[in-house]
Write a protein that holds these residues in place. Sequence first.
Motif, PDB file in Angstrom:
ATOM      1  N   GLY A   5     -26.214 -27.414 -47.075  1.00 29.61           N
ATOM      2  CA  GLY A   5     -26.037 -25.976 -47.276  1.00 29.61           C
ATOM      3  C   GLY A   5     -25.981 -25.242 -45.953  1.00 29.61           C
ATOM      4  N   PRO A   6     -25.879 -23.917 -46.005  1.00 26.70           N
ATOM      5  CA  PRO A   6     -25.762 -23.140 -44.773  1.00 26.70           C
ATOM      6  C   PRO A   6     -27.059 -23.086 -43.960  1.00 26.70           C
ATOM      7  CG  PRO A   6     -25.795 -21.691 -46.683  1.00 26.70           C
ATOM      8  CD  PRO A   6     -25.734 -23.073 -47.218  1.00 26.70           C
ATOM      9  N   TRP A   7     -26.910 -23.314 -42.662  1.00 29.32           N
ATOM     10  CA  TRP A   7     -27.938 -23.050 -41.664  1.00 29.32           C
ATOM     11  C   TRP A   7     -27.527 -21.774 -40.947  1.00 29.32           C
ATOM     12  CZ3 TRP A   7     -32.072 -26.557 -40.590  1.00 29.32           C
ATOM     13  CH2 TRP A   7     -32.001 -27.799 -41.240  1.00 29.32           C
ATOM     14  N   VAL A   8     -28.420 -20.795 -40.860  1.00 29.42           N
ATOM     15  CA  VAL A   8     -28.117 -19.539 -40.177  1.00 29.42           C
ATOM     16  C   VAL A   8     -29.062 -19.430 -38.987  1.00 29.42           C
ATOM     17  CG1 VAL A   8     -27.783 -17.068 -40.438  1.00 29.42           C
ATOM     18  CG2 VAL A   8     -27.558 -18.574 -42.436  1.00 29.42           C
ATOM     19  N   LEU A   9     -28.508 -19.414 -37.777  1.00 30.17           N
ATOM     20  CA  LEU A   9     -29.309 -19.468 -36.559  1.00 30.17           C
ATOM     21  C   LEU A   9     -28.984 -18.277 -35.663  1.00 30.17           C
ATOM     22  CD1 LEU A   9     -27.730 -22.511 -37.029  1.00 30.17           C
ATOM     23  CD2 LEU A   9     -29.701 -23.190 -35.659  1.00 30.17           C
ATOM     24  N   ILE A  10     -30.017 -17.709 -35.038  1.00 27.34           N
ATOM     25  CA  ILE A  10     -29.793 -16.679 -34.032  1.00 27.34           C
ATOM     26  C   ILE A  10     -30.394 -17.132 -32.701  1.00 27.34           C
ATOM     27  CG2 ILE A  10     -29.749 -14.779 -35.691  1.00 27.34           C
ATOM     28  CD1 ILE A  10     -32.610 -14.060 -34.691  1.00 27.34           C
ATOM     29  N   PRO A  11     -29.828 -16.696 -31.580  1.00 27.91           N
ATOM     30  CA  PRO A  11     -30.427 -16.978 -30.274  1.00 27.91           C
ATOM     31  C   PRO A  11     -31.717 -16.181 -30.085  1.00 27.91           C
ATOM     32  CG  PRO A  11     -28.093 -16.424 -30.081  1.00 27.91           C
ATOM     33  CD  PRO A  11     -28.520 -16.036 -31.459  1.00 27.91           C
ATOM     34  N   GLY A  12     -32.686 -16.788 -29.387  1.00 26.30           N
ATOM     35  CA  GLY A  12     -33.925 -16.103 -29.045  1.00 26.30           C
ATOM     36  C   GLY A  12     -33.987 -15.820 -27.566  1.00 26.30           C
ATOM     37  N   ASN A  13     -35.186 -15.612 -27.041  1.00 24.97           N
ATOM     38  CA  ASN A  13     -35.287 -15.301 -25.616  1.00 24.97           C
ATOM     39  C   ASN A  13     -35.100 -16.539 -24.743  1.00 24.97           C
ATOM     40  OD1 ASN A  13     -38.011 -15.776 -26.842  1.00 24.97           O
ATOM     41  ND2 ASN A  13     -38.672 -15.785 -24.709  1.00 24.97           N
ATOM     42  N   HIS A  14     -35.446 -17.729 -25.246  1.00 27.25           N
ATOM     43  CA  HIS A  14     -35.245 -18.950 -24.459  1.00 27.25           C
ATOM     44  C   HIS A  14     -33.796 -19.413 -24.472  1.00 27.25           C
ATOM     45  CE1 HIS A  14     -39.384 -20.426 -23.381  1.00 27.25           C
ATOM     46  NE2 HIS A  14     -39.675 -19.444 -24.208  1.00 27.25           N
ATOM     47  N   ASP A  15     -33.056 -19.069 -25.507  1.00 28.75           N
ATOM     48  CA  ASP A  15     -31.658 -19.519 -25.616  1.00 28.75           C
ATOM     49  C   ASP A  15     -30.739 -18.337 -25.915  1.00 28.75           C
ATOM     50  OD1 ASP A  15     -32.482 -19.030 -28.208  1.00 28.75           O
ATOM     51  OD2 ASP A  15     -32.051 -21.038 -28.970  1.00 28.75           O
ATOM     52  N   ALA A  16     -30.959 -17.229 -25.214  1.00 28.34           N
ATOM     53  CA  ALA A  16     -30.196 -16.009 -25.443  1.00 28.34           C
ATOM     54  C   ALA A  16     -28.691 -16.265 -25.316  1.00 28.34           C
ATOM     55  CB  ALA A  16     -30.631 -14.933 -24.449  1.00 28.34           C
ATOM     56  N   ALA A  17     -27.918 -15.491 -26.065  1.00 31.02           N
ATOM     57  CA  ALA A  17     -26.457 -15.661 -26.089  1.00 31.02           C
ATOM     58  C   ALA A  17     -25.835 -14.948 -24.890  1.00 31.02           C
ATOM     59  CB  ALA A  17     -25.892 -15.130 -27.395  1.00 31.02           C
ATOM     60  N   LEU A  18     -26.039 -15.530 -23.706  1.00 30.29           N
ATOM     61  CA  LEU A  18     -25.442 -15.010 -22.481  1.00 30.29           C
ATOM     62  C   LEU A  18     -23.942 -15.287 -22.490  1.00 30.29           C
ATOM     63  CD1 LEU A  18     -28.118 -16.497 -20.032  1.00 30.29           C
ATOM     64  CD2 LEU A  18     -28.197 -14.291 -21.231  1.00 30.29           C
ATOM     65  N   ALA A  19     -23.250 -14.722 -21.495  1.00 26.77           N
ATOM     66  CA  ALA A  19     -21.814 -14.976 -21.407  1.00 26.77           C
ATOM     67  C   ALA A  19     -21.529 -16.467 -21.331  1.00 26.77           C
ATOM     68  CB  ALA A  19     -21.235 -14.253 -20.191  1.00 26.77           C
ATOM     69  N   GLU A  20     -22.355 -17.191 -20.598  1.00 27.79           N
ATOM     70  CA  GLU A  20     -22.314 -18.660 -20.567  1.00 27.79           C
ATOM     71  C   GLU A  20     -23.707 -19.131 -20.942  1.00 27.79           C
ATOM     72  OE1 GLU A  20     -21.046 -22.616 -20.125  1.00 27.79           O
ATOM     73  OE2 GLU A  20     -19.922 -20.743 -20.334  1.00 27.79           O
ATOM     74  N   SER A  21     -23.817 -19.835 -22.065  1.00 27.38           N
ATOM     75  CA  SER A  21     -25.124 -20.165 -22.607  1.00 27.38           C
ATOM     76  C   SER A  21     -25.104 -21.537 -23.241  1.00 27.38           C
ATOM     77  CB  SER A  21     -25.542 -19.129 -23.663  1.00 27.38           C
ATOM     78  OG  SER A  21     -24.756 -19.282 -24.840  1.00 27.38           O
ATOM     79  N   VAL A  22     -26.248 -21.941 -23.754  1.00 27.16           N
ATOM     80  CA  VAL A  22     -26.333 -23.203 -24.483  1.00 27.16           C
ATOM     81  C   VAL A  22     -25.405 -23.177 -25.698  1.00 27.16           C
ATOM     82  CG1 VAL A  22     -28.327 -22.438 -25.852  1.00 27.16           C
ATOM     83  CG2 VAL A  22     -27.965 -24.878 -25.463  1.00 27.16           C
ATOM     84  N   TRP A  23     -25.184 -21.989 -26.254  1.00 25.28           N
ATOM     85  CA  TRP A  23     -24.335 -21.872 -27.440  1.00 25.28           C
ATOM     86  C   TRP A  23     -22.855 -22.011 -27.083  1.00 25.28           C
ATOM     87  CZ3 TRP A  23     -27.223 -22.528 -31.426  1.00 25.28           C
ATOM     88  CH2 TRP A  23     -28.561 -22.098 -31.391  1.00 25.28           C
TER      89      TRP A  23
ATOM     90  N   ALA B 262     -35.004 -18.391 -36.883  1.00 24.18           N
ATOM     91  CA  ALA B 262     -35.182 -17.103 -36.201  1.00 24.18           C
ATOM     92  C   ALA B 262     -35.367 -17.263 -34.696  1.00 24.18           C
ATOM     93  CB  ALA B 262     -36.367 -16.364 -36.814  1.00 24.18           C
ATOM     94  N   GLY B 263     -34.432 -17.942 -34.046  1.00 21.75           N
ATOM     95  CA  GLY B 263     -34.386 -17.949 -32.592  1.00 21.75           C
ATOM     96  C   GLY B 263     -35.181 -19.039 -31.906  1.00 21.75           C
ATOM     97  N   ASP B 264     -34.872 -19.216 -30.613  1.00 19.52           N
ATOM     98  CA  ASP B 264     -35.447 -20.267 -29.770  1.00 19.52           C
ATOM     99  C   ASP B 264     -35.246 -21.648 -30.392  1.00 19.52           C
ATOM    100  OD1 ASP B 264     -36.131 -18.482 -27.835  1.00 19.52           O
ATOM    101  OD2 ASP B 264     -38.302 -18.710 -28.034  1.00 19.52           O
ATOM    102  N   VAL B 265     -34.023 -21.895 -30.806  1.00 20.72           N
ATOM    103  CA  VAL B 265     -33.659 -23.242 -31.234  1.00 20.72           C
ATOM    104  C   VAL B 265     -33.834 -24.199 -30.059  1.00 20.72           C
ATOM    105  CG1 VAL B 265     -31.756 -24.688 -32.057  1.00 20.72           C
ATOM    106  CG2 VAL B 265     -32.063 -22.372 -32.975  1.00 20.72           C
ATOM    107  N   PHE B 266     -33.416 -23.739 -28.871  1.00 21.68           N
ATOM    108  CA  PHE B 266     -33.532 -24.540 -27.647  1.00 21.68           C
ATOM    109  C   PHE B 266     -34.546 -23.897 -26.711  1.00 21.68           C
ATOM    110  CE2 PHE B 266     -29.255 -25.229 -29.328  1.00 21.68           C
ATOM    111  CZ  PHE B 266     -29.217 -26.613 -29.398  1.00 21.68           C
TER     112      PHE B 266
END
Length: 373
Positions: free
Chosen positions: A79-97, A53-57
């Motif tokens: 098995g499946p890992w389901v990850l969402i971006p949090g406030n530290h690693d938000a899915a910006l146009a250019e991001s860690v993701w 639930a977010g802030d993986v990075f």
Amino acid sequence: MTRFLHTADWQIGRQYGRFDPQDAIPLAEARFLAVERIAALARERGVDAVLVAGDVFDTQTVSERTLRRLFNALEAFAGPWVLIPGNHDAALAESVWTRARRFNCIPPNAHVLERPGVQVFADIGLAVLGASLTQRHTHTDLTGFFDTQETPAGLLRVGLAHGSVQGLLAEEVDSLNPIAPDRARRARLDYLALGDWHGMKQIDERTWYSGTPEPDRFKGNAPGHVLEVDLTAPGAPPQVTPHAVAGHRWHERSETLSLPGDVDRLGELLAALDARDVLSLTLAGRLDLAAHERLETLLGQAQGRLRCLLLDREALQLAPTEEDVEALRADGYLGEVLGTLRARQEGDEVAREALAVLAGLLRERQQAQGERA
């Protein structure tokens, strides 16, 4: 029945600037090891998925090596890992993701929900509604769409979000991102997996914060866990089981030392800790020379045994008794210096340290003279 692990706030790439480098590096490394333990636990428990639930990075600018190490740490669970971006690693146009995708780091079984939406896993009977953050802070409740979002009939509805449940958390939560306290009920969720609060916390029967799996601050809010969630059927209450996965234990203590017995009790406290422990210790009070020397020995031993000892003894004074001063035989100029330092040590760290050093030197001179006699 569907079983999954709920985890959050891995904060990979976190820096520990207040610590000495020889402690900061192992503390950062411990975050990778915690993820490896989560993967091993997922395999051991035979879960169907792991939800993050977010802030993986911790930051958007972690190195390529850090990215690769993190996704390699997932290998033990296929098995499946389901990850969402949090406030530290938000899915910006250019991001860690976007960088992770560009480097081709993300394995096929890791599903990163970079935009709010639904990911369906029909083979395990699960539909994940993800409220991914696309900016660091928002003043709107991104879980609002859960209420009207349809999912395939017969599948469990599980929400995945990162933010602050309104009115129920302390003010110092990481981000502003609000979440309605009754979102699980309003959205007909079987479970709502949350991140952002670094301690394990139950909000209601179907809503939990897992907390960070590896403690990173001195707060007694039950960090260091992942949650195993069993859902037997849509609408049935979840069965939630915490699992401790932390590599380190963080403690914060304040002690007032005035008598030799106080030092002995502190010694017992320190003796109960080991290389897994990070201790922030604040000392106050007044000690005579013998008790102070005993304290220095205990602190030296603890610094060598614990993972880290952060020590604040600004309010602790060395207060030699008249018998101590007489035994030191500090006459003439040395006696004057000793008296001046005794008078100035309150609020003067340099004077306190100088007093301790001078008293130690005088004690050593005494011992040397005794050996020659």
